[in-house]
Design an enzyme around this catalytic site. Sequence first.
Site, PDB file in Angstrom:
ATOM      1  N   HIS A  64       0.810  -1.217   0.000  1.00  0.00           N
ATOM      2  CA  HIS A  64       0.000   0.000   0.000  1.00  0.00           C
ATOM      3  C   HIS A  64       0.843   1.267   0.000  1.00  0.00           C
ATOM      4  O   HIS A  64       1.946   1.292   0.521  1.00  0.00           O
ATOM      5  CB  HIS A  64      -0.881   0.052   1.257  1.00  0.00           C
ATOM      6  N   LYS A  73       5.948   5.883   7.879  1.00  0.00           N
ATOM      7  CA  LYS A  73       5.423   4.994   8.920  1.00  0.00           C
ATOM      8  C   LYS A  73       6.559   4.431   9.760  1.00  0.00           C
ATOM      9  O   LYS A  73       7.565   3.976   9.222  1.00  0.00           O
ATOM     10  CB  LYS A  73       4.661   3.821   8.296  1.00  0.00           C
ATOM     11  N   ASP A 172      -6.461  -6.100  -2.093  1.00  0.00           N
ATOM     12  CA  ASP A 172      -5.042  -6.381  -2.284  1.00  0.00           C
ATOM     13  C   ASP A 172      -4.795  -7.401  -3.393  1.00  0.00           C
ATOM     14  O   ASP A 172      -3.727  -7.400  -4.001  1.00  0.00           O
ATOM     15  CB  ASP A 172      -4.401  -6.844  -0.971  1.00  0.00           C
TER      16      ASP A 172
END
Length: 185
Positions: A64, A73, A172
Amino acid sequence: MGKITVTSCEIEGLYVIEPTVFRDERGYFMETYNQKDMEEAGLNLNFVQDNQSMSTKGVLRGLHFQKEYPQGKLVRVVRGAVFDVAVDLRKDSKTFGKWFGVELSAENKKQFYIPEGFAHGFLVLSAEAEFCYKCTDFYHPNDEGGIAWDDEELGITWPIEEGMELVISKKDQGWEPLSKTEIPF
């Protein structure tokens, strides 16, 4: 440096972060984030959102990214183990399309920093895993992008055990390979 060790990876911008764990007869204590240590390592980050998820063995999430509002992140596992992967999507990077993976577990207490401009995903290796991550931008549901987790050109070596049943969301399963994906970075 203080109580957190920051180590750069083969791909510029990716870092594995290891806390110093203080153990005694009661258990342990560690700092999971220290702004001063991160800044001393050259990481001037402003986190705006913390997330946590739980998944079972064989769950594969990713790969992603957010298109208009990319997120950096800082990820870690507080229960169980995952194989965590970042793919460089920065078009002018010498490592564009390259990936790096690291096992994160409650036992090894490693963390992984993935900056903006990367796709991210993970495979759960333990019976269950609780995955936590700090983000540098907010999640925007209409801004999602992704790449096929099994893109042959990327050649990610996922540690899929014999007999492991993968659990992958329909979303996904629908991502295209990198060569067919519009990359905004």
